[in-house]
Design a protein around this motif. Structure first.
Motif, PDB file in Angstrom:
ATOM      1  N   TYR A  66      -3.184 -10.913   3.671  1.00  0.00           N
ATOM      2  CA  TYR A  66      -3.351  -9.496   3.989  1.00  0.00           C
ATOM      3  C   TYR A  66      -2.590  -9.189   5.270  1.00  0.00           C
ATOM      4  O   TYR A  66      -2.951  -9.660   6.346  1.00  0.00           O
ATOM      5  CB  TYR A  66      -4.834  -9.144   4.142  1.00  0.00           C
ATOM      6  N   CYS A  99       0.825  -1.205   0.000  1.00  0.00           N
ATOM      7  CA  CYS A  99       0.000   0.000   0.000  1.00  0.00           C
ATOM      8  C   CYS A  99       0.863   1.260   0.000  1.00  0.00           C
ATOM      9  O   CYS A  99       0.469   2.276  -0.546  1.00  0.00           O
ATOM     10  CB  CYS A  99      -0.933   0.017   1.211  1.00  0.00           C
ATOM     11  N   GLU A 100       2.034   1.194   0.659  1.00  0.00           N
ATOM     12  CA  GLU A 100       2.894   2.371   0.745  1.00  0.00           C
ATOM     13  C   GLU A 100       4.330   1.981   0.389  1.00  0.00           C
ATOM     14  O   GLU A 100       4.726   0.826   0.546  1.00  0.00           O
ATOM     15  CB  GLU A 100       2.854   2.974   2.163  1.00  0.00           C
ATOM     16  N   GLU A 104      -5.610   3.287   5.357  1.00  0.00           N
ATOM     17  CA  GLU A 104      -6.079   3.144   3.973  1.00  0.00           C
ATOM     18  C   GLU A 104      -7.585   2.932   3.900  1.00  0.00           C
ATOM     19  O   GLU A 104      -8.098   2.453   2.896  1.00  0.00           O
ATOM     20  CB  GLU A 104      -5.372   1.950   3.305  1.00  0.00           C
ATOM     21  N   CYS A 162       0.029  -3.658   3.979  1.00  0.00           N
ATOM     22  CA  CYS A 162      -0.470  -2.314   4.198  1.00  0.00           C
ATOM     23  C   CYS A 162      -0.128  -1.869   5.616  1.00  0.00           C
ATOM     24  O   CYS A 162       0.303  -2.670   6.437  1.00  0.00           O
ATOM     25  CB  CYS A 162      -1.978  -2.263   3.995  1.00  0.00           C
ATOM     26  N   THR A 163      -0.328  -0.578   5.887  1.00  0.00           N
ATOM     27  CA  THR A 163      -0.092  -0.080   7.231  1.00  0.00           C
ATOM     28  C   THR A 163      -1.199  -0.549   8.170  1.00  0.00           C
ATOM     29  O   THR A 163      -0.945  -0.975   9.283  1.00  0.00           O
ATOM     30  CB  THR A 163      -0.032   1.460   7.230  1.00  0.00           C
ATOM     31  N   MET A 213      -8.708   1.177   0.412  1.00  0.00           N
ATOM     32  CA  MET A 213      -8.333  -0.243   0.365  1.00  0.00           C
ATOM     33  C   MET A 213      -9.547  -1.184   0.404  1.00  0.00           C
ATOM     34  O   MET A 213      -9.586  -2.161  -0.358  1.00  0.00           O
ATOM     35  CB  MET A 213      -7.340  -0.547   1.491  1.00  0.00           C
ATOM     36  N   GLU A 244      -1.068  -6.445   7.946  1.00  0.00           N
ATOM     37  CA  GLU A 244      -1.145  -5.069   8.449  1.00  0.00           C
ATOM     38  C   GLU A 244       0.051  -4.797   9.350  1.00  0.00           C
ATOM     39  O   GLU A 244       0.163  -5.360  10.441  1.00  0.00           O
ATOM     40  CB  GLU A 244      -2.445  -4.863   9.229  1.00  0.00           C
TER      41      GLU A 244
END
Lengths: 302, 259
Positions: A108, A30-31, A85, A79-80, A89, A110
């Motif tokens: 997934y 995501c980042e 998000e 992702c964070t 997201m 986090e």
């Protein structure tokens, strides 16, 4: 023509995604900081795609077809989390229809869930601004937390691609070693920054403050996510007149004008920090990110 | 180059959303242009947004359906107001529409002053993203449009100004949430502008053609060059409108010369 190329690409991707020792794991980050971390840990066994660049605010992004395509092909989304998000997201996950990367599945990941978070509200009230129930999501501004996240991410890679489990474990060991060493050096170099008072634009840096012992002298935003207002800026100016701050931090994607205004009014220096990998020319990878962050902070603190 | 982004299941729903919006906005756009009130969609959408913010602030427990009802209600109220003003002060109608737009937008900002989550709700309403359309949103919009089209067909010439404003308000409130305000404006105005010199069914057919070409080429291009879809479609729509205007004018020039 396009159809044909599409078909060939599809064949190629199918060939890649068949389980074998050489298959590359498709990672959707995501980042940029998580793209960089996945690359550090996965080496040539992963193909990494970053959904956002350092010049974008990951709270909000514009929809592009490639985002859906990339998430659809992904074996792992990094992702964070902590609701950073939340604006895009969930929509992307629904639209991609890829069962592997839905919340709760091992595909997934986090990052924020792997570390302890600051600013966790004791009660949630919408009047408090853009507050995340899971606490402040900007966990990657502290290298100690990145070390913990790297460990968790390496384990996740090993679960998803068990054929290469020992490869990931080995790379994690090498990374952890280098990272410990680098963190020690950064911490030593940043010693003069302890107790330096800083203003920030948004609460992007609470984990950096936590690590280096910088003192939070307030934010330009009256509440997280809200643009500065006249009365808030007046209060901030007054508070800074009593106990001055040395510098004003902002990320590359944040507007320069509010911090430049405050710098003119108070004499504090504005500092643009890379915020993430790619945010400045010096922040080429995770090591460069903190090298450059510390260098810029020390320069401004002179 | 991003060939995998050309997957029909990714860009297909966006194209369906575009076709849906065009179905009502091409004919509506011709009316809007004729009346010289091109910014009415911005004003109506902004008032609908204001209604949604108020609903979120003061009647949160009503949920999504309540928010939608109040948004449509606010849009209808604005529509009736604009109908009255057009009858009384036709010469300043466009200026009043502009004034309504800035006042509604600013009132929204004031209501949101202490609440960034409200801003997210406003964003959902004003900046729908065409790639994120869900099947249920497409169905709801389809139902709203069918109702509008049936009403328009039954009433036809008895529709009058009130009828036009009411149907317009319902259409815009639905379409803005689907594809966002820029695309609504582009779908409404650009095809209508290109075919302004054509009458009746011919004008409508060319308008639909230009709109379809704009959406299809914009979606394809955004997948190929990997840029935000909504903004690319607005630009390709403008190009198609220019091409369409040139083509129909040349065609008209020829037919005028031969006759």
């Amino acid at each position: 023509m396009i159809m044909k190329r599409n078909f060939i690409l599809l064949l190629w991707l199918t060939a890649l995604s068949t389980p074998s020792a050489n298959a590359a794991l498709n990672v959707f980050a995501c980042e940029p900081e998580w793209a960089a971390l996945a690359q550090e840990l996965g080496g040539d066994r992963v193909t990494v795609y970053s959904a956002t660049t350092a010049m974008q605010d990951a709270h909000r992004i514009e929809a592009r077809p490639s985002l859906i395509a990339k998430l659809r092909q992904a074996d792992l989304a990094v992702c964070t989390g902590a609701e950073l998000e939340v604006g895009w997201m969930p929509m992307l996950q629904r639209q991609a229809g890829n069962a592997r990367v839905q919340p709760g599945r091992s595909g997934y990941f986090e990052a924020a869930a792997a570390v302890d978070r600051l600013d966790v509200p004791s009660q949630l009230d919408r009047s408090m601004g853009d507050v995340h129930a899971g606490g402040n999501p900007h966990v990657h501004t502290d290298p100690r937390r990145i070390a913990t996240i790297a460990d968790a991410l390496a384990q996740r890679l090993a679960i998803l691609d068990s054929a290469n489990a020992s490869f990931y474990a080995q790379r994690q060991e090498v990374f952890a070693q280098r990272w410990r060493q680098a963190t020690r050096e950064w911490t030593a170099r940043a010693a003069p920054l302890r107790n330096v008072r800083v203003v920030s634009h948004h609460r992007d840096w609470v984990y950096l403050f936590d690590w280096l012992g910088l003192q939070d002298a307030g934010t330009l935003e009256p509440k997280p996510g809200l643009p500065p207002t006249a009365s808030h800026l007046a209060d901030l100016k007054q508070a800074l007149a009593k106990s001055p701050a040395r510098m004003i931090l902002r990320a590359p994607f944040e507007e320069a004008r509010p911090s430049e205004w405050l710098a003119r009014e108070t004499g504090a220096r504005t500092v643009m920090l890379p915020y993430t990998v790619g945010g400045t020319p010096g922040a080429r990878d995770l090591f460069g990110l903190f090298d450059d962050t510390i260098a810029r902070l020390l320069e401004a603190a002179k | 180059m991003n060939a995998s982004a050309l997957d029909v299941s990714i860009v297909g729903p966006a194209l369906v959303a575009g076709l849906l919006v065009l179905s009502t906005h091409v004919p509506l756009g011709r009316h809007v242009l004729q009346r010289g009130i091109i910014f009415i969609d911005l004003a109506i959408a902004q008032v609908a947004g204001l209604g949604a913010i108020a609903a979120q602030l003061f009647a949160e427990e009503w949920g999504a359906i309540g928010t939608q009802t109040i948004a449509v209600g606010a849009a209808l109220l604005a529509a009736l107001l604009l109908d009255r003003s057009e009858k009384r002060w036709p010469e300043i109608q466009e200026a009043l529409i502009g004034a309504l737009f800035v006042v509604a937008a600013s009132a929204g900002l004031l209501l949101l002053a202490g609440n960034p989550h409200g801003a997210e709700h406003l964003k959902e309403l004003l900046v729908g993203q065409i790639l994120w359309v869900s099947p249920s949103a497409l169905l709801v919009t389809f139902a709203a449009y069918v109702a509008v089209l049936i009403a328009a067909l039954i009433l036809r010439h008895r529709l009058g100004t009130v009828g036009f404003y009411v149907l317009f308000a319902i259409c815009v409130t639905a379409s803005v949430q689907l594809v966002g305000i820029y695309l609504v404006f582009a779908s409404l105005i650009l095809p209508a502008l290109a075919v302004r010199h054509l009458r009746g069914a011919r004008g409508l057919a060319w308008g639909y053609g230009i709109g379809l070409a704009g959406y299809a080429s914009g979606i394809l291009l955004s997948a190929v060059v990997d840029l935000p879809t909504g903004a690319v479609i607005v630009c390709t729509m403008a190009i198609m409108a220019l091409l369409g205007a040139a083509a129909t004018r040349i065609g008209r020039g020829k037919s005028a010369a031969t006759s």
